[in-house]
Motif scaffolding. Sequence first.
Motif, PDB file in Angstrom:
ATOM      1  N   UNK A  56       0.833  -1.197   0.000  1.00  0.00           N
ATOM      2  CA  UNK A  56       0.000   0.000   0.000  1.00  0.00           C
ATOM      3  C   UNK A  56       0.872   1.253   0.000  1.00  0.00           C
ATOM      4  N   UNK A  57       1.931   1.251   0.802  1.00  0.00           N
ATOM      5  CA  UNK A  57       2.843   2.396   0.844  1.00  0.00           C
ATOM      6  C   UNK A  57       3.577   2.554  -0.496  1.00  0.00           C
ATOM      7  N   UNK A  58       3.948   1.442  -1.109  1.00  0.00           N
ATOM      8  CA  UNK A  58       4.592   1.466  -2.425  1.00  0.00           C
ATOM      9  C   UNK A  58       3.649   2.120  -3.442  1.00  0.00           C
ATOM     10  N   UNK A  59       2.374   1.739  -3.402  1.00  0.00           N
ATOM     11  CA  UNK A  59       1.387   2.341  -4.311  1.00  0.00           C
ATOM     12  C   UNK A  59       1.229   3.834  -4.037  1.00  0.00           C
ATOM     13  N   UNK A  60       1.266   4.243  -2.781  1.00  0.00           N
ATOM     14  CA  UNK A  60       1.178   5.679  -2.445  1.00  0.00           C
ATOM     15  C   UNK A  60       2.355   6.434  -3.065  1.00  0.00           C
ATOM     16  N   UNK A  61       3.536   5.842  -2.998  1.00  0.00           N
ATOM     17  CA  UNK A  61       4.713   6.461  -3.617  1.00  0.00           C
ATOM     18  C   UNK A  61       4.524   6.590  -5.126  1.00  0.00           C
ATOM     19  N   UNK A  62       3.947   5.573  -5.750  1.00  0.00           N
ATOM     20  CA  UNK A  62       3.698   5.616  -7.190  1.00  0.00           C
ATOM     21  C   UNK A  62       2.671   6.705  -7.506  1.00  0.00           C
ATOM     22  N   UNK A  78      -7.614  -5.404  -9.760  1.00  0.00           N
ATOM     23  CA  UNK A  78      -8.573  -5.250  -8.650  1.00  0.00           C
ATOM     24  C   UNK A  78      -7.919  -4.777  -7.349  1.00  0.00           C
ATOM     25  N   UNK A  79      -6.710  -5.232  -7.078  1.00  0.00           N
ATOM     26  CA  UNK A  79      -6.009  -4.826  -5.853  1.00  0.00           C
ATOM     27  C   UNK A  79      -5.756  -3.313  -5.844  1.00  0.00           C
ATOM     28  N   UNK A  80      -5.532  -2.738  -7.015  1.00  0.00           N
ATOM     29  CA  UNK A  80      -5.288  -1.296  -7.103  1.00  0.00           C
ATOM     30  C   UNK A  80      -6.610  -0.530  -7.014  1.00  0.00           C
ATOM     31  N   UNK A  81      -7.695  -1.112  -7.504  1.00  0.00           N
ATOM     32  CA  UNK A  81      -9.027  -0.518  -7.324  1.00  0.00           C
ATOM     33  C   UNK A  81      -9.330  -0.439  -5.825  1.00  0.00           C
ATOM     34  N   UNK A  82      -9.038  -1.507  -5.089  1.00  0.00           N
ATOM     35  CA  UNK A  82      -9.238  -1.525  -3.633  1.00  0.00           C
ATOM     36  C   UNK A  82      -8.385  -0.446  -2.979  1.00  0.00           C
ATOM     37  N   UNK A  84      -7.506   2.441  -4.233  1.00  0.00           N
ATOM     38  CA  UNK A  84      -8.170   3.733  -4.453  1.00  0.00           C
ATOM     39  C   UNK A  84      -9.369   3.891  -3.521  1.00  0.00           C
ATOM     40  N   UNK A  85     -10.107   2.806  -3.287  1.00  0.00           N
ATOM     41  CA  UNK A  85     -11.269   2.880  -2.394  1.00  0.00           C
ATOM     42  C   UNK A  85     -10.835   3.170  -0.955  1.00  0.00           C
ATOM     43  N   UNK A  86      -9.693   2.627  -0.557  1.00  0.00           N
ATOM     44  CA  UNK A  86      -9.183   2.847   0.805  1.00  0.00           C
ATOM     45  C   UNK A  86      -8.466   4.190   0.939  1.00  0.00           C
ATOM     46  N   UNK A  87      -8.071   4.775  -0.168  1.00  0.00           N
ATOM     47  CA  UNK A  87      -7.312   6.032  -0.174  1.00  0.00           C
ATOM     48  C   UNK A  87      -7.999   7.045  -1.091  1.00  0.00           C
ATOM     49  N   UNK A  94      -7.688   9.717 -10.970  1.00  0.00           N
ATOM     50  CA  UNK A  94      -8.453   8.903 -11.904  1.00  0.00           C
ATOM     51  C   UNK A  94      -8.911   9.764 -13.083  1.00  0.00           C
ATOM     52  N   UNK A  95      -8.861   9.207 -14.290  1.00  0.00           N
ATOM     53  CA  UNK A  95      -9.341   9.958 -15.447  1.00  0.00           C
ATOM     54  C   UNK A  95     -10.857  10.201 -15.351  1.00  0.00           C
ATOM     55  N   UNK A  96     -11.353  11.244 -15.989  1.00  0.00           N
ATOM     56  CA  UNK A  96     -12.796  11.481 -15.987  1.00  0.00           C
ATOM     57  C   UNK A  96     -13.533  10.257 -16.522  1.00  0.00           C
ATOM     58  N   UNK A  97     -14.650   9.944 -15.901  1.00  0.00           N
ATOM     59  CA  UNK A  97     -15.467   8.821 -16.370  1.00  0.00           C
ATOM     60  C   UNK A  97     -15.196   7.512 -15.674  1.00  0.00           C
ATOM     61  N   UNK A  98     -14.097   7.421 -14.917  1.00  0.00           N
ATOM     62  CA  UNK A  98     -13.811   6.167 -14.206  1.00  0.00           C
ATOM     63  C   UNK A  98     -14.417   6.273 -12.812  1.00  0.00           C
ATOM     64  N   UNK A  99     -15.322   5.353 -12.509  1.00  0.00           N
ATOM     65  CA  UNK A  99     -15.980   5.308 -11.209  1.00  0.00           C
ATOM     66  C   UNK A  99     -15.581   4.009 -10.519  1.00  0.00           C
ATOM     67  N   UNK A 100     -15.280   4.120  -9.247  1.00  0.00           N
ATOM     68  CA  UNK A 100     -14.906   2.909  -8.503  1.00  0.00           C
ATOM     69  C   UNK A 100     -16.009   2.521  -7.537  1.00  0.00           C
TER      70      UNK A 100
END
Length: 100
Positions: A56-62, A78-82, A84-87, A94-100
């Motif tokens: 999760x911290x690695x993804x935050x850095x990215x 899916x793990x990255x979608x999760x 975004x939901x947690x953060x 997220x680009x316009x039009x993408x809903x999680x």
Amino acid sequence: METIINLEIKDNAFARQFETKVETGIVSVEYSFQEKKIFLTKINAPENYNDEDFISNFLKNIMEIALERKLKVVPILPKIVVFFKKNPNYKELLPPGIRL
């Protein structure tokens, strides 16, 4: 905003992945580019490596790298979608039009 522990991340453009070292090897997130978007497609970790907080911290850095480069992030995995939901503070990436 949550705390981000800055990691030493290598943007391996040849392999199209962000990489960081852990005790048992390398954790990487594969990506592809299209226009001003980065598609995060796969997370690779050493066998039996499951430190979710580290990933999760690695993804935050990215996400911070994407912010600096003014890129939109398209979560394919899916793990990255999760993530975004947690953060929700990263939803602006997220680009316009993408809903999680």
